[in-house]
Enzyme design. Structure first.
Site, PDB file in Angstrom:
ATOM      1  N   ARG A  86       0.844  -1.207   0.000  1.00 38.30           N
ATOM      2  CA  ARG A  86       0.000   0.000   0.000  1.00 38.30           C
ATOM      3  C   ARG A  86       0.878   1.255   0.000  1.00 38.30           C
ATOM      4  NH1 ARG A  86      -1.784   1.363   6.175  1.00 38.30           N
ATOM      5  NH2 ARG A  86      -0.126   0.254   7.247  1.00 38.30           N
ATOM      6  N   PHE A 101     -14.550  -2.407   0.755  1.00 38.50           N
ATOM      7  CA  PHE A 101     -15.468  -1.348   0.335  1.00 38.50           C
ATOM      8  C   PHE A 101     -15.354  -1.028  -1.161  1.00 38.50           C
ATOM      9  CE2 PHE A 101     -14.224  -0.126   4.829  1.00 38.50           C
ATOM     10  CZ  PHE A 101     -15.239  -0.886   5.390  1.00 38.50           C
ATOM     11  N   ARG A 123      -1.542  -4.609   3.690  1.00 37.30           N
ATOM     12  CA  ARG A 123      -1.220  -3.781   4.854  1.00 37.30           C
ATOM     13  C   ARG A 123       0.127  -4.149   5.473  1.00 37.30           C
ATOM     14  NH1 ARG A 123      -4.619  -3.909  10.574  1.00 37.30           N
ATOM     15  NH2 ARG A 123      -3.581  -2.159  11.596  1.00 37.30           N
ATOM     16  N   HIS A 162      -5.683  -3.112   2.136  1.00 35.10           N
ATOM     17  CA  HIS A 162      -6.012  -3.881   3.339  1.00 35.10           C
ATOM     18  C   HIS A 162      -6.817  -5.130   2.994  1.00 35.10           C
ATOM     19  CE1 HIS A 162      -4.665  -0.160   5.058  1.00 35.10           C
ATOM     20  NE2 HIS A 162      -4.815  -0.598   6.304  1.00 35.10           N
ATOM     21  N   GLU A 220     -18.302   5.091  -0.782  1.00 33.81           N
ATOM     22  CA  GLU A 220     -17.520   4.431  -1.817  1.00 33.81           C
ATOM     23  C   GLU A 220     -18.275   4.301  -3.142  1.00 33.81           C
ATOM     24  OE1 GLU A 220     -16.119   3.325   2.215  1.00 33.81           O
ATOM     25  OE2 GLU A 220     -18.077   3.238   1.216  1.00 33.81           O
ATOM     26  N   ASP A 232      -8.059  -5.720  12.527  1.00 30.98           N
ATOM     27  CA  ASP A 232      -9.310  -5.140  12.026  1.00 30.98           C
ATOM     28  C   ASP A 232     -10.438  -6.163  11.963  1.00 30.98           C
ATOM     29  OD1 ASP A 232      -7.952  -2.824  11.808  1.00 30.98           O
ATOM     30  OD2 ASP A 232      -8.055  -2.642   9.638  1.00 30.98           O
TER      31      ASP A 232
END
Length: 314
Positions: free
Chosen positions: A10, A83, A167, A109, A58, A117
């Site tokens: 990322r 998303f 991530r 992610h 989104e 998460d």
């Protein structure tokens, strides 16, 4: 040889899209209130007038990106994979895929390595979703250098792309001088004769570690890095399967709909070969340290090596 780099893809994405912006003034970046996490904040700092924070909306973000593409821009629409690929699937399908617009959907992610998460954000279905959209190119780079090359390839490709970001920081394995990235073409990282391991994304490093460890046991493992899941490099996969006669796929994704199914389909149609799929076995993830979760779900070099031993023993 290039410098060994250990960083999350990322971060490599954020740096690369920013660097390319000077060369391609058409590039714009959209985010859904996650610029710090997706690393699009790097672009925002350098080109605030070309950055659009669409908030936690989104679906609207993808629609805005589609509109910008019709005006000649090259939009990168970024959010967590859950998303950008999940929540906004209908907009990606109908507003980007159907009219074949030049929009780059970015899913950060992704996978179990999102860690703490938890299940709601550990998207292990994004590749499956994006594979169903006609004409969608799917890129899942495994390290810093491959992400740099993939982002440039996405810019140069005219049409919709999905780019998967991780991530977790990963060590670079493509820092060799002969590294060459080509859209739709896999890379043979290790030559072997006993079994083929086809890996993508974060799992490429684990596959290489497994192959190197098994070499000391006299087991010859061929490792193929598939950075472009769609279109798949069927020619390379089929040639390797003909050589070894056994194939294992490894992905940080549900075994349904991802790399494993793409490889299995290609082989069943052109070169029937036994395929074992290593991935998330159609279950949800849960919260925990990323490295521990990867081991728990069998996404580690140790588990890959164990499966190889079992298959060869049979």
């Amino acid at each position: 040889m290039a410098e060994m780099v250990k960083k999350a893809t990322r971060e490599s994405f954020g740096e690369t899209v920013t660097a390319l912006a000077a060369e391609y003034p058409e590039i714009v970046v959209l985010d859904a209130d996650l610029a710090a996490a997706t690393k699009t904040g790097i672009f925002k700092k350098a080109y605030p007038e070309r950055f659009f924070d669409c908030g936690i909306a989104e679906c609207n973000m993808v629609g805005v990106a589609a509109g910008l593409a019709t005006c000649g821009k090259i939009p990168f629409a970024a959010s967590f994979a859950m998303f950008s690929a999940g929540r906004a699937f209908e907009q990606v399908r109908n507003s980007v895929g159907y009219p074949k617009l030049n929009v780059k959907i970015v899913g950060s992610h992704a996978g179990i390595s999102v860690g703490e998460d938890g299940a709601t954000h550990q998207c292990c279905e994004d590749i499956a979703l994006m594979r169903t959209i006609p004409g969608m190119v799917i890129l899942n780079p495994c390290d810093h250098y491959e992400m740099q090359a993939a982002v440039r390839a996405a810019v140069e490709h005219k049409g919709p792309c999905y780019i998967r970001l991780g991530r977790l920081a990963v060590e670079s394995i493509n820092n060799n001088d002969d590294y060459k990235f080509e859209l739709g073409k896999g890379i043979t990282l290790r030559e072997g004769t006993d079994i083929t391991v086809v890996a993508t994304g974060l799992m490429v490093q684990e596959a290489v570690k497994a192959a190197d460890a098994l070499k000391e046991e006299g087991i010859s493992v061929e490792v193929i890095n598939i950075h472009t899941i769609k279109p798949l490099d069927e020619e390379l996969v089929i040639a390797s399967a003909k050589k070894t006669g056994r194939v294992i796929t490894v992905e940080e994704h549900n075994i349904i709909g991802g790399l494993g199914e793409a490889v299995s389909t290609a082989l069943s149609e052109h070169c029937p070969t036994p395929v074992t799929r290593i991935g998330v076995n159609d279950v949800y993830g849960h919260s925990g340290p990323a490295v521990d979760l990867l081991k728990e779900f069998g996404l580690s070099a140790e588990h890959i090596a164990e499966v190889i031993r079992e298959k060869l023993a049979k």
